[in-house]
Design an enzyme around this catalytic site. Structure first.
Site, short mmCIF file in Angstrom:
data_model
loop_
_atom_site.label_atom_id
_atom_site.label_comp_id
_atom_site.label_asym_id
_atom_site.label_seq_id
_atom_site.Cartn_x
_atom_site.Cartn_y
_atom_site.Cartn_z
N GLU A 70 -6.29 3.95 -5.96
CA GLU A 70 -7.74 4.23 -5.26
C GLU A 70 -8.12 5.51 -5.67
O GLU A 70 -7.67 6.50 -5.30
CB GLU A 70 -7.31 4.04 -3.56
N ASP A 80 -2.86 4.63 -2.43
CA ASP A 80 -3.88 5.49 -1.53
C ASP A 80 -4.43 6.57 -2.07
O ASP A 80 -3.56 7.54 -2.42
CB ASP A 80 -3.27 5.35 -0.01
N HIS A 89 -11.23 -2.95 3.39
CA HIS A 89 -11.19 -2.44 4.69
C HIS A 89 -12.07 -1.26 5.13
O HIS A 89 -12.01 -0.95 6.36
CB HIS A 89 -9.54 -2.35 5.06
N ASP A 90 -12.41 -0.81 4.07
CA ASP A 90 -13.12 0.63 4.34
C ASP A 90 -14.61 0.27 4.34
O ASP A 90 -15.66 1.25 4.37
CB ASP A 90 -12.82 1.67 3.39
N ASP A 106 0.59 -1.08 0.00
CA ASP A 106 0.03 -0.03 0.17
C ASP A 106 0.76 1.23 -0.01
O ASP A 106 1.72 1.34 0.94
CB ASP A 106 -0.88 -0.22 1.16
C1 NOJ Z 1 -8.09 5.43 1.96
C2 NOJ Z 1 -7.83 4.32 2.63
O1 NOJ Z 1 -8.41 2.97 2.07
C3 NOJ Z 1 -8.43 4.32 4.10
O2 NOJ Z 1 -8.31 3.27 5.25
C4 NOJ Z 1 -7.63 5.51 4.91
O3 NOJ Z 1 -8.33 6.20 5.84
C5 NOJ Z 1 -7.77 6.73 4.06
N1 NOJ Z 1 -7.36 6.43 2.39
C6 NOJ Z 1 -6.66 7.89 4.26
O4 NOJ Z 1 -5.36 7.24 4.19
#
Ligand code: NOJ
Ligand code: CA
Length: 556
Positions: free
Chosen positions: A247, A205, A321-322, A103
């Protein structure tokens, strides 16, 4: 990017598996998952057949945002292990045919990073200009009214300096100033340092935010985003056999090819979130989710299949994970849990693109139920609860939103067995284990030859072995059907027809002409079928795929 030929990039035939290290496997009883724990579980991944792991951050970090706040990009957080452990993971995974994709969190770092410490200690230090500083606004408050994703203003004052720094996430995650060429060079050097260690690439990210212009309130897809990505490609990816996936919450079918078009030299693919945000409330967002609506869901996924038909490449996922657990969000985590988990997997894995499995998805893990804010571990839930409480919102209402869409749902530990704490740890887990681990766990699922794991193993194998799955052209069918998701993949005179009932009710489905096929059953979660034609009676959450002659499209 080549089409249907044999000579295609490895990641077009591979499936990824996302590991959230904190919650995967603890090896030393401190209640926190770690790299030795991951190594001990690699055989589970090898048996599934995944080609790579996307490893959420394991770098040194104060863990304000669970590792998405990095204080040293070249060190492993002691809670997760050592650099030697990381090297061992790369080797041990490699021995099983699995690459490690790290990541890359470079929109921001941690306020404990040496760069930020130097930036605050000495405004004339070069590192000061690695961050975004502004004078207070006319009223002495923040320079603009930008809000942070986790609640509160996106600017924090450093009283010693009398200036504000910008952070789109927590105050402990200062944004890096990508306008500064020295910062960019430092990032590129660090990326090469990791790539030279033998990693398989990067998940980048919130990478659509790096070209921002905070003064103009432009954050996503800012004017310098693509020049920065092209420069990064030249500096770190060119000539390497890596996978890069960005992302990008703001990408649209119109902008996607700017990132991953074949002549762009930027990224291999991007995560788009249209099928996620389609169910967010127009004002209240994720905390007040809209009910699942299959035509809306299909429209989003199908639109992306069409948009990247001839160029670019899709990253396919329902979970990370989000996000909430997919079987709870899009399926049925009660009576039809196992069958709907397989149905969702079928629907996603037979599309064109690279599928990503999030840990626990392969056993149909479900959302958990929070009843008390003390159970939250995620800064986002904690921050939004503080704001909601200040507004006078009832806890019960807030819990409804968190239980539906809170990020901690995905972060409860991996359920390996019916042992205490699901076999995740012998100690006290950092976040509560879902009480349903006694029933839902890897050992129990694997003991069933018709388990969810077996279904995933088969789907993953199909992508590796069947060109029609990796490279067949996508053809949408029955787009408006309220219960059934159906599509075909076509390649060299063959057709693969995929039919998924995404409802808990049986349905009678009239097969459209272009979906008709007779041949081999490639996948089924009820009983194998070899014919798709006429009117089919589908059982609740029934999903199947049949391949046979048909289809006019040439190579994809
Ligand atoms: C996206 C990540 O997937 C998330 O978990 C994170 O809180 C934010 N970016 C900030 O890095
Ligand atoms: Ca540990």
């Amino acid at each position: 990017m080549t089409g249907a030929g044999q000579d295609v990039p490895w990641w077009q035939k591979a499936v990824g598996y996302q590991i959230y290290p904190r919650s995967f496997q603890d090896s030393n009883g401190d209640g926190i998952g770690d790299i030795p724990g991951i190594i001990a579980r690699l055989d589970h991944l090898a048996d599934l057949g995944v080609g790579f792991v996307w490893l959420s951050p394991v770098y040194a970090s104060p863990q304000v945002d669970m590792g998405y706040d990095i204080s040293d990009y070249r060190a492993i957080d002691p809670a997760y292990g050592t650099l030697d452990d990381m090297d061992r993971l790369i080797v041990e995974a490699g021995a099983r045919g699995i690459r490690i994709v790290m990541d890359l969190v470079v929109n921001h770092c941690s306020d404990r990073h040496d760069w930020f410490l130097k930036a605050v200690a000495d405004p004339s230090a070069p590192e000061h200009d690695y961050f975004i500083w502004r004078d207070p606004g006319p009223d002495g408050g923040p320079p603009t009214d930008a809000r942070s994703v986790f609640g509160g203003p996106a600017w924090t004052l450093v009283p010693e300096l009398g200036r504000y720094y910008f952070h789109q996430f927590a105050p402990g995650q200062p944004d890096l100033d990508w306008q500064n060429p020295d910062l960019r060079a430092a990032i590129h050097e660090m990326m090469n340092w990791w790539l030279d260690r033998g990693i398989g690439g990067f998940r980048l990210d919130v990478i659509d935010l790096i070209g921002k212009d905070p003064d103009a309130s432009v954050f996503a897809e800012g004017p310098d985003l693509h020049p920065f990505l092209r420069e990064m490609h030249d500096a770190a990816f060119r000539g390497r056999d890596t996978l890069t996936v960005g992302e990008t919450w703001s990408v649209t079918p119109e902008t996607a090819l700017l990132y991953c078009g074949r002549d762009r030299d930027e990224l291999d693919m991007v995560f788009q979130f249209e099928h996620v945000t389609a169910f967010h409330h127009p004002e209240r967002g994720k905390w007040d989710p809209l009910p699942f609506d299959l035509p809306v869901f299909k429209r989003a996924l199908f639109l992306w299949q069409e948009a990247l038909r001839d160029d670019g490449w899709n990253a396919l996922f329902l979970s990370n994970h989000d996000l909430p657990r997919q079987v709870s969000r899009y399926g049925d985590d009660g009576e039809w849990r196992v069958r709907s988990a397989k149905a969702l997997a079928t629907a996603i894995h037979l599309l064109r693109g690279t599928p990503f499995v999030y840990q626990g998805e392969e056993i149909g893990m479900t959302n958990t139920r929070f009843t008390d804010p003390d159970e939250f571990r995620d800064i986002e839930a904690i921050g939004h609860w503080a704001e909601a409480r200040a507004r006078g919102e009832e806890l019960e209402d807030f819990l409804t939103g968190v239980n539906a869409n809170g990020r901690d749902n995905a972060r409860t530990p991996m359920q390996w067995s019916d042992a205490p704490n699901g076999g995740f740890t012998t100690g006290r887990p950092w976040i509560g284990v879902n009480p349903n681990h006694a029933e839902i766990n890897v050992a129990a699922d694997r003991a069933d030859p018709d388990g969810v794991v077996a279904h995933y193993r088969r789907l993953i194998g199909l992508r590796r072995d069947r060109r029609i799955v990796s490279h067949g052209q996508f053809v949408a069918h029955a787009e408006g059907h309220p219960q059934v998701m159906a599509y075909a993949r076509e390649l060299d005179g063959e057709r693969l027809s995929v039919v998924v009932n995404l409802c808990a009710q049986p349905v009678s489905f009239r097969v459209p002409k272009g979906l008709e096929v007779e041949g081999e059953s490639l996948s089924a979660n009820v009983t194998p079928r070899t014919q798709v034609r006429g009117t089919l009676g589908l059982a609740p959450y029934e999903a199947f795929a049949v391949m046979g002659p048909g289809g006019e499209s040439g190579p994809g």
